[in-house]
Design an enzyme around this catalytic site. Structure first.
Site, PDB file in Angstrom:
ATOM      1  CG  MET A   1      -1.787   1.189   1.356  1.00  0.00           C
ATOM      2  SD  MET A   1      -2.793   1.088   2.819  1.00  0.00           S
ATOM      3  CE  MET A   1      -1.562   1.318   4.055  1.00  0.00           C
ATOM      4  CB  ILE A 142      -2.845  -7.400  -4.018  1.00  0.00           C
ATOM      5  CG1 ILE A 142      -3.980  -8.253  -4.578  1.00  0.00           C
ATOM      6  CG2 ILE A 142      -2.477  -6.279  -4.980  1.00  0.00           C
ATOM      7  CD1 ILE A 142      -3.662  -8.948  -5.862  1.00  0.00           C
ATOM      8  CD  GLU A 143      -1.410  -3.454  -0.239  1.00  0.00           C
ATOM      9  OE1 GLU A 143      -0.213  -3.110  -0.257  1.00  0.00           O
ATOM     10  OE2 GLU A 143      -2.337  -2.691  -0.552  1.00  0.00           O
ATOM     11  CB  SER A 144       2.901  -8.285   1.796  1.00  0.00           C
ATOM     12  OG  SER A 144       1.881  -9.120   2.370  1.00  0.00           O
ATOM     13  CE1 TYR A 248      -3.500  -2.665  -3.709  1.00  0.00           C
ATOM     14  CE2 TYR A 248      -5.790  -2.016  -3.370  1.00  0.00           C
ATOM     15  CZ  TYR A 248      -4.595  -2.508  -2.879  1.00  0.00           C
ATOM     16  OH  TYR A 248      -4.498  -2.844  -1.548  1.00  0.00           O
TER      17      TYR A 248
END
Length: 515
Positions: A1, A142-144, A248
Site C-alpha cells: 500500500m 496483492i500487497e505483500s 489494483y
C-alpha cells in the site's frame, strides 16, 4: 500500500469512536491522542492463552451468516462462500488482463500459500466477525504476497503494507524494539479498521474504498469531483486514477475470480485447513524469542514467522505483549514458561561504567541504542556515575562481550551461535554469504554448535553498518537487473544473498541489503 495523501487519517478515531461514527454517518472524524497499543494486551496475565480473535469493531451488515450445517470444510471454500463483491459477475477487460497474468504464473499459489497458511485463517475469521467481504482476505496477496517481512521502496511494511505515518495513525507503534506494522494481529486489525472507515467514507462502495486504500481517499475524492464536473459517471471503473490504482482493484477481483473457479482457469489451489494455525499467549515480562522457540519446541524461523514485529528478536522490557504460538505447541510452551526462572528469560551482560564513558559510546560499543540502555536501566537523562552497573541485553546477533567479540576491522565481528541458528539466517542477518562464513571459519559443512563463535566479515557486502535488510517479493516482469537498479545494489550480491538459480519466479522472496 502506498498512501500518498489523506483527508481522513490526520484525524483518526479510536476503536470505540470508529464504531459510533459508522453508525452516524461513516465519514466524520475525531482527534485521537496517543497509541492504542494494538499489539499489546490490556491486562497483565502470567501466562494466559488468549483467543486469537479479538472482539470486532461494530460490524456493518453485509451478508447473512452461513448456517452451521452448510459451512464449507476448506478455507478456500469458506472464502468463496463469503464473497459479496460477486467477482464472477463483474466483466471488465482490466480484470481479464490481470487474471491472465495470474493464471500464467503456474506456481503463484504454490509459493504464496506456503506463507499464507499461517495467517489466512486468522484474517478470514476477523473479516467474518465484522461481516466484511471475504474478497478482502486476498488483499495481502496483492500487497505483500502474505509475507509479514515484506517492505516496499516506499517503506511500507507488513502483510498489509502500512507506511510509517499511516501505521502510526492507526496506533501501530514503531520503535527500536517493535514494529506494529509487522505484527500479524495488530496490523490486521488496523487494516480492517482502515478499510471499514474508507467504506463508510465512500457510502458503502467497496471498490472505491479499495482504490483509496492504495492511493489515499484524497486522490479518489478528487477523481470523483473531476468526473462530476464533467458530467461523467463516478464509479471506480470510470475514474482516472494513478496507474497502480487503476490495476489494483482489477488484481484483487482477478484473484477472487480464480479462487471462485480455479478449475476454469487451470489453477490448482493448495489445500488449506479451515482451522486456526496459532493462538495468542500473554507475556508480561521481557523474553528472548530464541528462548521462546526452545521452550515451545519450534524452529526459530517458525516462531519469527508468527512474531515478526519484534525487531531485536526479544520483547521490550516494559509492557505486556502477545506471542503467537502454533496451536499444537501452546500447551508445552505455557508449561515450560511457567517453570522458567525470571533470570533466564533474557541474557544480560553487567557493565560497570568507567571514567569517560557516555551512553552513546557504550551503546555503540555493544551494538545497542541509547534508548534501549535507558529503557532497561530506567535512566531518564544521559548522566552516568563512574562505578555504576548497567544491564545490557545480549540480543540475537549482537556480540556477547565487546572485549573479545569486536575485532580490529570495523566490518568484522564475532557472533555467538544461538539456538535455532543456521548459516543461512546468520548470513542474511549480517549481510554476508554462507560461503564466506564457511571460508572465514574453515567450516567443512553447514553444521553449527550452539555457544561456539563465528568470525563474520561483513565489509565485503553492500551491507555496511547503515544498511537495512529488505524483503522483496518478485513481481511479474522483474529481472535481477531491474531489481538491482531499483535498490542500487549489485546483481551478483543479490545472487549471493539469496543463493539463486538461473530464473526468478513471481511471488519469490528475495533478501536485499540496502543503504
Amino acid at each position: 500500500m502506498r498512501i500518498t495523501e489523506s483527508a481522513i487519517l490526520p484525524k483518526l478515531l479510536s476503536a470505540a469512536s470508529l464504531g459510533a461514527m459508522l453508525l452516524i454517518s461513516g465519514c466524520q472524524t475525531t482527534d485521537s491522542q496517543g497509541y492504542r497499543q494494538t499489539g499489546q494486551l490490556d491486562q497483565p496475565v502470567e501466562p494466559l492463552v488468549t483467543s486469537p480473535f479479538p472482539a470486532p469493531i461494530v460490524p456493518p451488515s453485509v451478508r447473512a451468516p452461513i448456517p452451521e450445517a452448510t459451512k464449507p470444510h476448506t478455507l478456500w471454500g469458506r472464502i468463496r462462500a463469503g464473497f459479496t463483491l460477486d467477482p464472477a459477475s463483474i466483466d471488465n477487460p482490466r480484470i481479464d488482463q490481470q487474471r491472465i497474468v495470474f493464471a500464467s504464473q503456474t506456481r503463484y499459489f504454490e509459493l504464496t500459500s506456503a506463507r499464507a497458511q499461517r495467517y489466512l485463517y486468522y484474517v478470514v475469521e476477523q473479516l467474518d466477525e465484522r461481516q466484511m467481504p471475504l474478497e478482502l482476505a486476498l488483499l495481502p496477496f496483492i500487497e505483500s504476497a502474505y509475507n509479514p517481512q515484506a517492505i516496499s521502496s516506499a517503506q511500507a511494511a507488513g502483510l498489509w503494507q502500512f507506511i510509517p505515518s499511516t501505521g502510526r495513525n492507526f496506533s501501530l507503534r514503531q520503535d527500536w524494539w517493535y514494529d506494529g506494522r509487522r505484527d500479524i494481529t495488530a496490523s490486521t486489525g488496523a487494516a480492517l479498521d482502515y478499510l471499514t472507515l474508507l467504506n463508510g467514507y465512500f457510502d458503502g462502495d467497496w471498490l472505491l474504498a479499495l482504490a483509496a486504500y492504495n492511493c489515499g481517499e484524497g486522490c479518489v475524492g478528487r477523481a470523483i469531483k473531476r468526473n462530476e464536473a464533467l458530467g461523467l459517471p463516478t464509479d471506480y471503473w470510470n475514474l482516472q486514477l494513478p496507474r497502480e490504482t487503476m490495476n489494483y482493484v482489477p488484481k484483487l477481483l482477478a484473484l477472487a475470480q480464480i479462487v471462485d473457479s480455479p478449475t476454469a482457469y487451470g489453477t490448482v489451489l493448495p489445500s488449506l485447513a479451515n482451522e486456526p494455525y496459532f493462538a495468542g499467549v500473554a507475556i508480561d515480562q521481557q523474553i528472548d524469542l530464541h528462548k521462546v522457540a526452545e521452550l515451545a519446541d519450534l524452529s526459530t524461523d517458525e516462531l519469527l514467522s508468527l512474531n515478526p514485529a519484534f525487531n531485536q528478536r526479544v520483547t521490550a522490557p516494559n509492557g505486556e505483549y502477545q506471542l503467537l504460538i502454533p496451536v499444537d505447541h501452546v500447551e508445552q510452551f505455557t508449561a515450560a514458561l511457567a517453570s522458567l526462572p525470571a533470570n533466564e528469560r533474557v541474557n544480560y551482560q553487567h557493565y560497570r561504567v568507567r571514567s569517560g564513558d557516555t551512553l552513546s559510546q557504550i551503546a555503540q560499543r555493544h551494538q545497542l541504542s541509547v534508548s534501549v540502555i535507558r529503557d532497561v536501566n530506567d535512566i531518564n537523562g544521559s548522566l552516568l556515575r563512574v562505578g555504576q552497573t548497567l544491564m545490557l541485553p545480549q540480543l540475537a546477533g549482537s556480540p556477547a562481550a565487546p572485549a573479545t567479540n569486536t575485532l580490529a576491522g570495523a566490518d568484522s565481528l564475532r557472533y555467538r551461535i544461538q539456538p535455532g541458528d543456521n548459516l543461512w539466517t546468520i548470513a542474511r542477518a549480517h549481510g554476508t554469504t554462507v560461503n564466506r562464513i564457511k571460508r572465514d571459519n574453515n567450516l567443512s559443512s553447514n553444521g553449527l554448535t550452539v555457544g561456539e563463535t563465528l568470525v563474520l566479515q561483513t565489509g565485503g557486502t553492500s551491507s555496511g553498518g547503515d544498511a537495512r535488510r529488505v524483503a522483496y517479493t518478485v513481481r511479474s516482469g522483474d529481472s535481477l537487473y531491474t531489481i538491482a537498479q531499483r535498490f542500487n545494489v549489485d546483481v551478483d550480491k543479490i545472487r549471493d544473498w539469496n543463493q539463486l538459480g538461473r530464473y526468478l519466479q513471481p511471488g519469490q522472496q528475495l533478501t536485499l541489503f540496502v543503504r
